[in-house]
Write a protein that holds these residues in place. Structure first.
Motif, PDB file in Angstrom:
ATOM      1  N   LYS A  44     -26.062 -12.504 -11.205  1.00  0.00           N
ATOM      2  CA  LYS A  44     -25.290 -13.376 -10.687  1.00  0.00           C
ATOM      3  C   LYS A  44     -25.963 -14.044  -9.453  1.00  0.00           C
ATOM      4  O   LYS A  44     -26.332 -15.312  -9.135  1.00  0.00           O
ATOM      5  CB  LYS A  44     -24.091 -12.779 -10.095  1.00  0.00           C
ATOM      6  CG  LYS A  44     -23.117 -13.764  -9.643  1.00  0.00           C
ATOM      7  CD  LYS A  44     -21.647 -13.123  -9.389  1.00  0.00           C
ATOM      8  CE  LYS A  44     -20.949 -14.208  -8.636  1.00  0.00           C
ATOM      9  NZ  LYS A  44     -19.419 -13.522  -8.493  1.00  0.00           N
ATOM     10  N   ASN A  45     -26.665 -13.360  -8.628  1.00  0.00           N
ATOM     11  CA  ASN A  45     -27.368 -13.909  -7.478  1.00  0.00           C
ATOM     12  C   ASN A  45     -28.663 -14.549  -7.994  1.00  0.00           C
ATOM     13  O   ASN A  45     -28.987 -15.556  -7.247  1.00  0.00           O
ATOM     14  CB  ASN A  45     -27.904 -12.587  -6.618  1.00  0.00           C
ATOM     15  CG  ASN A  45     -26.743 -12.470  -5.434  1.00  0.00           C
ATOM     16  OD1 ASN A  45     -25.772 -13.039  -5.442  1.00  0.00           O
ATOM     17  ND2 ASN A  45     -26.671 -11.466  -4.856  1.00  0.00           N
TER      18      ASN A  45
ATOM     19  N   GLU B   7     -24.453 -12.877 -16.630  1.00  0.00           N
ATOM     20  CA  GLU B   7     -24.006 -13.205 -15.359  1.00  0.00           C
ATOM     21  C   GLU B   7     -24.791 -14.473 -14.725  1.00  0.00           C
ATOM     22  O   GLU B   7     -24.280 -15.467 -14.055  1.00  0.00           O
ATOM     23  CB  GLU B   7     -23.891 -12.335 -14.171  1.00  0.00           C
ATOM     24  CG  GLU B   7     -22.913 -11.169 -14.630  1.00  0.00           C
ATOM     25  CD  GLU B   7     -22.775  -9.943 -13.659  1.00  0.00           C
ATOM     26  OE1 GLU B   7     -23.330 -10.229 -12.370  1.00  0.00           O
ATOM     27  OE2 GLU B   7     -22.472  -8.906 -14.008  1.00  0.00           O
TER      28      GLU B   7
ATOM     29  N   ASN C 229     -29.542  -5.349 -11.479  1.00  0.00           N
ATOM     30  CA  ASN C 229     -28.813  -6.008 -12.104  1.00  0.00           C
ATOM     31  C   ASN C 229     -28.070  -6.923 -11.544  1.00  0.00           C
ATOM     32  O   ASN C 229     -26.763  -7.304 -11.700  1.00  0.00           O
ATOM     33  CB  ASN C 229     -27.727  -4.935 -12.621  1.00  0.00           C
ATOM     34  CG  ASN C 229     -28.018  -3.855 -13.567  1.00  0.00           C
ATOM     35  OD1 ASN C 229     -29.003  -4.014 -13.999  1.00  0.00           O
ATOM     36  ND2 ASN C 229     -27.254  -2.623 -13.846  1.00  0.00           N
ATOM     37  N   GLY C 230     -28.930  -7.687 -10.517  1.00  0.00           N
ATOM     38  CA  GLY C 230     -28.293  -8.791  -9.805  1.00  0.00           C
ATOM     39  C   GLY C 230     -28.428 -10.050 -10.237  1.00  0.00           C
ATOM     40  O   GLY C 230     -28.755 -11.106  -9.770  1.00  0.00           O
TER      41      GLY C 230
ATOM     42  N   VAL D  14     -34.275 -10.030  -6.985  1.00  0.00           N
ATOM     43  CA  VAL D  14     -32.877  -9.973  -6.557  1.00  0.00           C
ATOM     44  C   VAL D  14     -32.576  -8.463  -6.653  1.00  0.00           C
ATOM     45  O   VAL D  14     -33.148  -7.800  -7.346  1.00  0.00           O
ATOM     46  CB  VAL D  14     -31.856 -10.850  -7.173  1.00  0.00           C
ATOM     47  CG1 VAL D  14     -31.856 -12.288  -6.987  1.00  0.00           C
ATOM     48  CG2 VAL D  14     -31.863 -10.460  -8.829  1.00  0.00           C
ATOM     49  N   ALA D  15     -31.344  -7.919  -6.343  1.00  0.00           N
ATOM     50  CA  ALA D  15     -30.843  -6.604  -6.682  1.00  0.00           C
ATOM     51  C   ALA D  15     -30.883  -6.104  -8.161  1.00  0.00           C
ATOM     52  O   ALA D  15     -30.799  -6.967  -8.926  1.00  0.00           O
ATOM     53  CB  ALA D  15     -29.664  -6.558  -6.044  1.00  0.00           C
TER      54      ALA D  15
ATOM     55  N   VAL E 246     -35.241 -10.219 -12.224  1.00  0.00           N
ATOM     56  CA  VAL E 246     -33.880  -9.438 -12.102  1.00  0.00           C
ATOM     57  C   VAL E 246     -34.259  -8.268 -12.826  1.00  0.00           C
ATOM     58  O   VAL E 246     -34.257  -7.931 -14.043  1.00  0.00           O
ATOM     59  CB  VAL E 246     -32.623 -10.021 -13.134  1.00  0.00           C
ATOM     60  CG1 VAL E 246     -31.471  -9.256 -13.068  1.00  0.00           C
ATOM     61  CG2 VAL E 246     -32.370 -11.514 -12.520  1.00  0.00           C
TER      62      VAL E 246
END
Length: 163
Positions: free
Chosen positions: A120-121, A19, A117-118, A114-115, A85
């Protein structure tokens, strides 16, 4: 043109980390992807981290599960911004071990986290870091965020019209 390194501890992290790769490519940012295990290939980790800035990277995104030492170790060896991540993996304690391993860094060794499994962010944050000095990337981020706003506005219209 700045580029981003996306590294992960094992191939099992790739579905999550993809992602970040996809969002960066969407902003036309060059991305290199590799497996760099803090525990299984420490020599590769040291080589990559010490030389990332001389190899043209502007940001490193590092994802790992379980005892997620990869992002912190990269940050300890590199002068570049590192985005961690946490990945919920098969050997994970519901992902909390990864979150805390990346989040709880000692003073002087920051890792933006980031969150769970984040990825993408993480990709968006890396693009924003690059965009702070690259107007072309900044303009793409502005358009991306406008697109997010428009999706919410359209969603609200649909919700209101179903009453």
């Amino acid at each position: 043109m700045s580029k981003v390194a996306v590294v992960m501890g094992s191939t099992s992290d790739l579905p999550v980390m993809q992602e970040a790769v996809d969002i960066l490519k969407g902003f036309d940012i060059e991305v290199d992807v590799d497996i760099v295990s803090a525990h299984r290939t420490p020599e590769k980790l040291f080589e990559f981290s010490k030389n990332a800035h001389t190899n043209g990277y502007a940001v490193v995104i590092a994802g790992a599960g379980g005892a997620a030492h990869l992002p912190g170790m990269v940050a300890s060896l590199s002068p570049l911004p590192v985005i961690g991540v946490p990945v919920k993996s098969s050997n994970s304690i519901d992902g909390w071990d990864s979150v805390l391993s990346i989040l709880q860094m000692p003073g002087g060794v920051p890792v933006a986290t980031v969150a769970l499994n984040g990825a993408k962010n993480a990709g968006i944050l890396a693009a924003q870091i690059i965009g702070s000095n690259d107007k072309c990337v900044l303009d793409k981020i502005i358009l991306y965020k406008e697109g997010l706003k428009q999706k919410v506005i359209e969603g609200a219209k649909k919700v209101r019209s179903t009453k």
